[in-house]
Design a protein around this motif. Structure first.
Motif, PDB file in Angstrom:
ATOM      1  N   GLY A  62       0.534  -1.030  -0.160  1.00  0.00           N
ATOM      2  CA  GLY A  62      -0.022   0.299   0.070  1.00  0.00           C
ATOM      3  C   GLY A  62       0.613   1.387  -0.337  1.00  0.00           C
ATOM      4  N   CYS A  63       2.051   0.967  -0.548  1.00  0.00           N
ATOM      5  CA  CYS A  63       2.832   2.159  -0.330  1.00  0.00           C
ATOM      6  C   CYS A  63       3.482   1.671  -1.762  1.00  0.00           C
ATOM      7  N   THR A  64       4.558   3.295  -1.949  1.00  0.00           N
ATOM      8  CA  THR A  64       5.451   2.748  -3.162  1.00  0.00           C
ATOM      9  C   THR A  64       6.846   2.399  -2.695  1.00  0.00           C
ATOM     10  N   GLN A  65       7.848   1.937  -3.169  1.00  0.00           N
ATOM     11  CA  GLN A  65       9.149   1.301  -2.502  1.00  0.00           C
ATOM     12  C   GLN A  65       9.931   2.201  -2.743  1.00  0.00           C
ATOM     13  N   SER A  66       9.852   3.440  -2.629  1.00  0.00           N
ATOM     14  CA  SER A  66      10.452   4.301  -2.436  1.00  0.00           C
ATOM     15  C   SER A  66      10.218   4.842  -0.810  1.00  0.00           C
ATOM     16  N   TYR A  67       8.852   4.975  -0.922  1.00  0.00           N
ATOM     17  CA  TYR A  67       9.048   5.066   0.383  1.00  0.00           C
ATOM     18  C   TYR A  67       8.615   4.356   1.598  1.00  0.00           C
ATOM     19  N   ARG A  68       8.536   3.277   1.394  1.00  0.00           N
ATOM     20  CA  ARG A  68       9.323   2.290   1.920  1.00  0.00           C
ATOM     21  C   ARG A  68      10.751   2.514   2.376  1.00  0.00           C
ATOM     22  N   MET A  69      11.444   2.639   0.816  1.00  0.00           N
ATOM     23  CA  MET A  69      12.792   2.420   1.542  1.00  0.00           C
ATOM     24  C   MET A  69      13.175   4.114   2.770  1.00  0.00           C
ATOM     25  N   PHE A  70      12.593   5.103   2.482  1.00  0.00           N
ATOM     26  CA  PHE A  70      12.436   5.823   3.279  1.00  0.00           C
ATOM     27  C   PHE A  70      12.050   5.578   4.280  1.00  0.00           C
ATOM     28  N   ARG A  71      11.001   4.968   5.078  1.00  0.00           N
ATOM     29  CA  ARG A  71      10.365   4.100   6.773  1.00  0.00           C
ATOM     30  C   ARG A  71      11.758   3.170   6.967  1.00  0.00           C
ATOM     31  N   GLN A  72      11.808   2.030   6.236  1.00  0.00           N
ATOM     32  CA  GLN A  72      13.405   1.635   5.796  1.00  0.00           C
ATOM     33  C   GLN A  72      14.512   2.507   7.210  1.00  0.00           C
ATOM     34  N   LYS A  73      15.075   3.141   6.277  1.00  0.00           N
ATOM     35  CA  LYS A  73      16.023   4.343   7.096  1.00  0.00           C
ATOM     36  C   LYS A  73      15.265   5.261   7.499  1.00  0.00           C
ATOM     37  N   VAL A  74      15.016   5.309   8.083  1.00  0.00           N
ATOM     38  CA  VAL A  74      14.401   6.113   9.681  1.00  0.00           C
ATOM     39  C   VAL A  74      14.640   5.137  10.623  1.00  0.00           C
ATOM     40  N   ARG A  75      14.305   3.925  10.870  1.00  0.00           N
ATOM     41  CA  ARG A  75      14.496   2.971  12.114  1.00  0.00           C
ATOM     42  C   ARG A  75      16.099   2.692  11.531  1.00  0.00           C
ATOM     43  N   VAL A 406      -2.434   5.600 -10.769  1.00  0.00           N
ATOM     44  CA  VAL A 406      -0.763   6.561 -11.471  1.00  0.00           C
ATOM     45  C   VAL A 406       0.165   5.316  -9.591  1.00  0.00           C
ATOM     46  N   GLY A 407      -1.192   4.806  -8.759  1.00  0.00           N
ATOM     47  CA  GLY A 407      -0.860   4.436  -7.640  1.00  0.00           C
ATOM     48  C   GLY A 407      -1.891   4.610  -6.752  1.00  0.00           C
ATOM     49  N   ILE A 408      -2.035   4.053  -5.211  1.00  0.00           N
ATOM     50  CA  ILE A 408      -2.922   3.772  -3.955  1.00  0.00           C
ATOM     51  C   ILE A 408      -2.802   4.464  -3.072  1.00  0.00           C
ATOM     52  N   GLY A 409      -3.265   4.275  -2.537  1.00  0.00           N
ATOM     53  CA  GLY A 409      -3.765   5.050  -1.255  1.00  0.00           C
ATOM     54  C   GLY A 409      -4.878   4.635   0.079  1.00  0.00           C
ATOM     55  N   CYS A 410      -4.520   4.994   1.008  1.00  0.00           N
ATOM     56  CA  CYS A 410      -6.192   4.473   1.726  1.00  0.00           C
ATOM     57  C   CYS A 410      -6.054   5.457   3.533  1.00  0.00           C
ATOM     58  N   GLY A 462      -9.262  15.162   2.233  1.00  0.00           N
ATOM     59  CA  GLY A 462      -9.260  14.945   3.541  1.00  0.00           C
ATOM     60  C   GLY A 462      -8.573  12.964   3.413  1.00  0.00           C
ATOM     61  N   CYS A 463      -8.616  12.301   1.984  1.00  0.00           N
ATOM     62  CA  CYS A 463      -8.098  11.082   2.515  1.00  0.00           C
ATOM     63  C   CYS A 463      -6.627  11.084   1.155  1.00  0.00           C
ATOM     64  N   TYR A 464      -6.350  11.968   0.571  1.00  0.00           N
ATOM     65  CA  TYR A 464      -5.657  11.707  -0.274  1.00  0.00           C
ATOM     66  C   TYR A 464      -4.339  12.514   0.658  1.00  0.00           C
ATOM     67  N   ARG A 465      -4.249  13.520   1.340  1.00  0.00           N
ATOM     68  CA  ARG A 465      -3.121  14.295   1.537  1.00  0.00           C
ATOM     69  C   ARG A 465      -2.317  13.737   2.665  1.00  0.00           C
ATOM     70  N   LEU A 466      -2.215  12.364   3.068  1.00  0.00           N
ATOM     71  CA  LEU A 466      -1.544  11.982   4.120  1.00  0.00           C
ATOM     72  C   LEU A 466      -0.242  11.409   3.306  1.00  0.00           C
ATOM     73  N   HIS A 467       0.819  11.535   4.459  1.00  0.00           N
ATOM     74  CA  HIS A 467       2.130  10.941   4.274  1.00  0.00           C
ATOM     75  C   HIS A 467       2.662  10.752   2.642  1.00  0.00           C
ATOM     76  N   PRO A 468       1.751   8.965   3.318  1.00  0.00           N
ATOM     77  CA  PRO A 468       2.364   8.136   2.045  1.00  0.00           C
ATOM     78  C   PRO A 468       1.310   8.661  -0.116  1.00  0.00           C
ATOM     79  N   VAL A 469       0.511   8.892   0.364  1.00  0.00           N
ATOM     80  CA  VAL A 469      -0.647   9.351  -1.057  1.00  0.00           C
ATOM     81  C   VAL A 469       0.565  10.522  -1.316  1.00  0.00           C
ATOM     82  N   GLU A 470       0.887  11.074  -0.459  1.00  0.00           N
ATOM     83  CA  GLU A 470       1.202  13.128  -1.228  1.00  0.00           C
ATOM     84  C   GLU A 470       2.786  11.854  -1.415  1.00  0.00           C
ATOM     85  N   TRP A 471       3.452  11.459  -0.659  1.00  0.00           N
ATOM     86  CA  TRP A 471       4.494  11.117  -1.910  1.00  0.00           C
ATOM     87  C   TRP A 471       3.997  10.330  -3.130  1.00  0.00           C
TER      88      TRP A 471
END
Length: 523
Positions: A62-75, A406-410, A462-471
């Motif tokens: 439910g997110c892009t590979q690069s957003y997942r990479m961002f999250r992993q790098k934060v960890r 061109v992508g997904i969000g929730c 209201g549902c398109y404004r969140l971090h993974p969707v904006e990314w």
């Protein structure tokens, strides 16, 4: 004399989406200029200090590979630099153990990760990052943008940025009015959109979701860190919005879904919801060696949502007033908590609350920029409506499927109280797609929105404004500009010519962008 800089792709605004756009454009080998009004790139992740709001399945899909990479790098930022206790060193380590986020963290950690992700392109010269630069004008030739002028906030020196494609990555859609791009603001009417939760009567272009000036605190029992009493404290102490069950500075607020009064607590207390743990950035119990002696929490609560007016589409003097008052509200909330907030033991005040300027990179401890929930939005070839993804309307049919996904969000359709006097609108939505048509302005050919300024409505924002969707939006915007350059075409043709669209979508999936959801339920 103005100095000129040129690039293939000029990105105005280093928001979360703007940074994702820069990454994808550079991956394609194109030269990029990225500007940012504040000292920190990253938008809601950094300068606005908001830890990620995400859907329940974010760790699996439910997110892009690069957003997942961002999250992993934060960890990795925390796991490699700090003494995290053995029992917490796992794949889903959450630095703050916040109620709202599976990876809550300090904004400066997000900044470091974004800089690290962009570093290879800084070093090879593909990207130039211009912080503290604000856009002042745009030069157009027909329906093409030719150049944008930015000014350095301190030196007042001007740069003219020339490019083939221009991406608006500003949180307020600042490029749009300067280029005379057709756009909408605020709340559309039911007559315009047929959305059940749109306003009745005329549209309300200045009716926008509240902004919030976030700040970080820790809590030191037995110490006194009370700030100087804000000048406007008496106003905010007594202020009660029409839609509120109590004064704004109280522990009682509307429950966002039911709108019934709910009483919060600062710290965990019986069955009450702890606001301190709500957006906690650091859970000190997970760290050894006294590296984080205190929990750190981000204050982005109902109590510091600013409702008295919008911060764009108004005169500059009024804009500055609202920005100042939003800061005053947050400082007044802090002072109220330190001095008057009711405690479970019958006392008043938590003087041990200490504001943390080091966490947000400012002197006063308030975030560099207010949290902007709602932007100017382009008039697009396709606009996402409530009836496309509302769980009540769509039911078992699921959200509308877009051929040009061109992508997904929730995320729930989650609107905060507004400058027009509306209360929360918080309703169930279905996992949705992001249509390419929402990126295509009805008029301009080389402008691409890169964050909260795509073709949504006041409601669906209201549902398109969140971090993974904006990314995801920003990442696609960068790829769209690069693909259009590569093919010698324009985004409108990419969307409306099936062979180009299919090839572009194939490229996106190869880059780790998911275009459709597995079968899951509403949130």
């Amino acid at each position: 004399m103005k100095v000129e800089k040129s690039a293939d792709i000029v990105i105005i605004g280093g928001s979360t989406g703007g940074c994702a756009a820069a990454l994808s454009a550079c991956r394609m080998g194109y030269k990029v200029i990225l500007t940012e009004e504040t000292k920190w790139i990253g938008g809601q992740l950094t300068s606005q200090a908001v830890p990620p709001d995400e859907h329940p399945w974010i760790e699996q899909f439910g997110c892009t590979q690069s957003y997942r990479m961002f999250r992993q790098k934060v960890r990795e930022h925390y796991l490699s630099r700090y003494s995290v206790k053995t029992e917490h060193r796992h794949l889903m380590f959450n630095p703050g153990n916040a109620i709202v986020s599976r990876i809550s963290h300090e904004p400066k950690a997000a900044l470091q990760v974004l800089q690290e992700m962009l570093a290879p392109y800084v070093h090879n010269g593909l990207i130039t990052i211009l912080t503290e630069h604000r856009i002042t004008s745009v030069h157009c030739d027909g329906d093409y943008i030719k150049a944008a002028t930015v000014i350095h906030e301190t030196t007042q020196s001007e740069l003219v940025l020339v490019g083939t494609y221009f991406l608006d990555g500003t949180d307020c859609g600042d490029v749009l009015p300067l280029a005379n791009v057709p756009y909408v603001t605020g709340a559309e009417s039911q007559a315009q959109t047929d959305e059940p939760n749109a306003v009745t009567g005329d549209p309300e272009p200045l009716n926008m979701q509240a902004i919030t000036h976030c700040f970080a605190v820790d809590y030191r029992e037995g110490e006194d860190h009370t700030i100087e009493k804000p000048e406007s404290y008496s106003f905010w102490r007594d202020y009660q919005p029409n839609v509120w069950p109590d004064r704004l500075l109280s522990w009682t607020a509307p429950q966002p879904i039911s709108l019934k009064p709910i009483t919060y607590s600062l710290m965990p207390n019986a069955n009450q919801f702890s606001l301190f743990h709500y957006r906690r950035l650091i859970d000190s119990s997970q760290f050894d060696n006294n590296e984080f002696p205190h929990d750190i929490s981000l204050i982005n609560w109902p109590q510091n949502d600013y409702l008295l007016g919008p911060v764009f589409e108004i005169e500059e003097s009024e804009r500055r007033l609202h920005l100042k008052q939003a800061k005053d509200l947050s400082l007044s909330l802090l002072y109220w908590m330190q001095t008057e907030a009711p405690r479970p033991d019958g006392g008043e005040g938590y003087p041990g609350l200490k504001v943390r300027p080091d966490v947000v990179g400012t002197e006063d401890g308030l975030a560099m920029y207010p949290y902007i929930r709602e932007s100017r939005r382009i008039q697009a070839e396709f606009t996402v409506l409530e009836q496309h993804l509302s769980a009540e309307i769509r039911g078992e049919n699921g959200a509308v499927q877009y051929e040009d996904s061109v992508g997904i969000g929730c995320y729930r359709i989650d609107l905060h109280p507004s400058t027009g006097g509306d209360n929360y609108i918080d309703i169930s939505s279905l996992p949705f797609q992001i249509p390419l048509g929402s990126f295509i302005p009805v008029q301009f050919q080389n402008l691409i929105p890169a964050c909260k300024n795509i073709g949504t409505t006041h409601i669906t924002n209201g549902c398109y404004r969140l971090h993974p969707v904006e990314w995801n939006i920003g990442e696609v915007a960068g790829y769209l500009a690069g693909y259009s350059l590569q093919k010698g075409t324009i985004p409108r043709y990419v969307r409306n010519h099936d062979p180009l669209l299919k090839e572009f979508q194939k490229m996106l999936t190869q880059q780790g962008i998911e275009l459709q959801w597995p079968v899951i339920h509403a949130v």
